[in-house]
Design an enzyme around this catalytic site. Sequence first.
Site, PDB file in Angstrom:
ATOM      1  N   ASP A   1     -19.989  31.313 -43.050  1.00 46.64           N
ATOM      2  CA  ASP A   1     -19.652  30.728 -44.354  1.00 46.64           C
ATOM      3  C   ASP A   1     -20.100  29.279 -44.505  1.00 46.64           C
ATOM      4  O   ASP A   1     -19.481  28.495 -45.233  1.00 46.64           O
ATOM      5  CB  ASP A   1     -18.125  30.826 -44.619  1.00 46.64           C
ATOM      6  CG  ASP A   1     -17.645  32.258 -44.584  1.00 46.64           C
ATOM      7  OD1 ASP A   1     -18.435  33.157 -44.912  1.00 46.64           O
ATOM      8  OD2 ASP A   1     -16.481  32.476 -44.212  1.00 46.64           O
TER       9      ASP A   1
ATOM     10  N   LYS B   1     -25.115  29.663 -46.187  1.00 45.77           N
ATOM     11  CA  LYS B   1     -26.461  30.218 -45.946  1.00 45.77           C
ATOM     12  C   LYS B   1     -27.065  30.804 -47.220  1.00 45.77           C
ATOM     13  O   LYS B   1     -28.235  30.564 -47.525  1.00 45.77           O
ATOM     14  CB  LYS B   1     -26.393  31.307 -44.850  1.00 45.77           C
ATOM     15  CG  LYS B   1     -25.898  30.793 -43.513  1.00 45.77           C
ATOM     16  CD  LYS B   1     -25.684  31.913 -42.521  1.00 45.77           C
ATOM     17  CE  LYS B   1     -24.527  32.819 -42.841  1.00 45.77           C
ATOM     18  NZ  LYS B   1     -23.201  32.204 -42.758  1.00 45.77           N
ATOM     19  N   GLY B   2     -26.231  31.577 -47.952  1.00 44.28           N
ATOM     20  CA  GLY B   2     -26.736  32.238 -49.166  1.00 44.28           C
ATOM     21  C   GLY B   2     -27.305  31.223 -50.142  1.00 44.28           C
ATOM     22  O   GLY B   2     -28.403  31.397 -50.676  1.00 44.28           O
TER      23      GLY B   2
ATOM     24  N   ASN C   1     -19.910  42.626 -43.544  1.00 36.06           N
ATOM     25  CA  ASN C   1     -18.928  41.599 -43.148  1.00 36.06           C
ATOM     26  C   ASN C   1     -19.357  40.253 -43.735  1.00 36.06           C
ATOM     27  O   ASN C   1     -18.543  39.361 -43.922  1.00 36.06           O
ATOM     28  CB  ASN C   1     -18.786  41.508 -41.613  1.00 36.06           C
ATOM     29  CG  ASN C   1     -20.115  41.445 -40.874  1.00 36.06           C
ATOM     30  OD1 ASN C   1     -21.182  41.634 -41.457  1.00 36.06           O
ATOM     31  ND2 ASN C   1     -20.071  41.179 -39.584  1.00 36.06           N
TER      32      ASN C   1
ATOM     33  N   GLY D   1     -20.622  37.589 -46.576  1.00 39.81           N
ATOM     34  CA  GLY D   1     -20.494  37.358 -48.016  1.00 39.81           C
ATOM     35  C   GLY D   1     -21.265  36.093 -48.305  1.00 39.81           C
ATOM     36  O   GLY D   1     -20.863  35.013 -47.870  1.00 39.81           O
ATOM     37  N   HIS D   2     -22.412  36.230 -48.932  1.00 40.67           N
ATOM     38  CA  HIS D   2     -23.280  35.078 -49.204  1.00 40.67           C
ATOM     39  C   HIS D   2     -23.225  34.758 -50.690  1.00 40.67           C
ATOM     40  O   HIS D   2     -23.629  35.567 -51.518  1.00 40.67           O
ATOM     41  CB  HIS D   2     -24.712  35.375 -48.731  1.00 40.67           C
ATOM     42  CG  HIS D   2     -24.811  35.537 -47.233  1.00 40.67           C
ATOM     43  ND1 HIS D   2     -25.969  35.859 -46.576  1.00 40.67           N
ATOM     44  CD2 HIS D   2     -23.871  35.398 -46.266  1.00 40.67           C
ATOM     45  CE1 HIS D   2     -25.727  35.917 -45.274  1.00 40.67           C
ATOM     46  NE2 HIS D   2     -24.466  35.651 -45.067  1.00 40.67           N
TER      47      HIS D   2
ATOM     48  N   GLN E   1     -23.238  35.537 -40.589  1.00 45.56           N
ATOM     49  CA  GLN E   1     -22.223  34.965 -39.696  1.00 45.56           C
ATOM     50  C   GLN E   1     -22.708  33.600 -39.176  1.00 45.56           C
ATOM     51  O   GLN E   1     -23.464  32.947 -39.858  1.00 45.56           O
ATOM     52  CB  GLN E   1     -21.898  35.923 -38.528  1.00 45.56           C
ATOM     53  CG  GLN E   1     -21.113  37.172 -38.947  1.00 45.56           C
ATOM     54  CD  GLN E   1     -21.958  38.239 -39.601  1.00 45.56           C
ATOM     55  OE1 GLN E   1     -22.940  38.687 -39.041  1.00 45.56           O
ATOM     56  NE2 GLN E   1     -21.578  38.679 -40.785  1.00 45.56           N
TER      57      GLN E   1
END
Length: 423
Positions: free
Chosen positions: A13, A16-17, A38, A40-41, A224
Amino acid sequence: MKVDLLLGLQWGDEGKGKIVDVLTKNYAIIARFQGGPNAGHTLIFENQKHVLHTIPSGIFHKGAKNVVGNGVVIDPVILKRELANLENHNIDYRKVLYISRKAHLILPTHRLLDAASEALKGKLKIGSTLKGIGPTYMDKTGRNGLRIGDLELDNWKDKFNALTNKHLNLLNFYNIDLQYDLEELKNEFFEAVTLLKSLTFIDSETYLYEALKDKQSILAEGAQGSMLDIDFGTYPFVTSSTTTAAGACTGLGISPHTIGDVYGIFKAYVTRVGSGPFPTELFDNDGKTMGKVGCEFGATTGRPRRCGWLDLVALKYAVRINGATQLTMMKADVLSGFKTIKACTSYMYKGKEISNLPYSINDADITPVYTEFKGWQADLTKMTSANELPENLLSYIKFIEHFVGVPVKIVSVGPDRKQTIVR
Ligand code: GDP
Ligand code: IMO
Ligand code: MG
């Protein structure tokens, strides 16, 4: 041509996205190399928020190709939901989204096994996202898994049923009270597989090899973070894949020679969701402020994220393991208003001061030793260039660069695509 890597240096978290989305304009192909739903971006642009779980974060850019690599585990049901969101935004994903035949499938019973395993662990549970990640990677390495390429075979449902039955036997053995309707789960899965089968399946290692030969630029997107890596993270409180740079080679089938820049992403503080050690975790008002101002809730599970000061011992370790060539600091804006900022620069471990991560990171054995910095009061969120950044923030960044030995080239000052400063 080289493959650049982008990966998280903390416990996930990091943002990265957002940064993959920002960098996509420089690349022809974005390729996810490990993890699954698992992850979430979050991407925010034009006042809209999108959360991607399986699909690479380049998907909103016209022209960029998006590859889901062999190292990823795919839940067709979750992928179907992600695709529906893309359709709502008129993204013509069929032309630009390619799935590796060698990626493994998450079956509904993998999710049940994940829940059973966590229930059995009781207080020692990992705090898994319950997406079936661990059991799916176990079947992969146990050589039992069902792969995307199997869906092209006539007998794939036989394989599915055999694996499902095996899982049901295991669940019986676990003897945990789990409520589920298997028929409903299977129907939902089969429906989602129909959509999945309409996508383009590729031999992604060959595709990427040809793309490199063709001088196409590639950005590999991690999920991750390094401290959740199966080998180098805070085991056993980790995920089940190689989240560090080496994972890009095995998760995409690219050779180490092809790796170019390694972008390491970290928050100006630290968050962690789920169980496991976290030496710099805060339980006071400072931690609460970080959580509140930073909106620290899991993008996949909605769970509140634990917050704490930046851990430079862990960050330096992650920088080394990954061979990060440049860093991106996220969420400096969240720390605006703090009078004093702290960063952990060594640990007191069993009575001794140490500057490396010990084999067993047990919070009870570790007391962080902090270096203090003057905070900054200015609101960073409207700043657009590096020379606007407050002096105290620049000192903090300089200290970090010196400590880990790698430059911070991007500073993110808000969740929107535009709130990104390149130094
Ligand atoms: P990822 O899993 O690494 O892609 O990160 P997540 O999307 O799970 O979590 C990052 C969260 O921080 C998201 O809610 C982002 O919208 C938000 N975010 C990213 N960069 C910044 C930033 O610089 N400042 C603030 N305030 N929020 C950010
Ligand atoms: P992104 O890509 C933060 C954590 C879970 C749990 C542990 C194992 O969004 O950064 P798993 O479901 O993998 O078996 O859970 O890892 N975890 C993450 N934490 N960000 C993530 O992904 C995570 N993916 C897994 O909370 O502690
Ligand atoms: Mg996330």
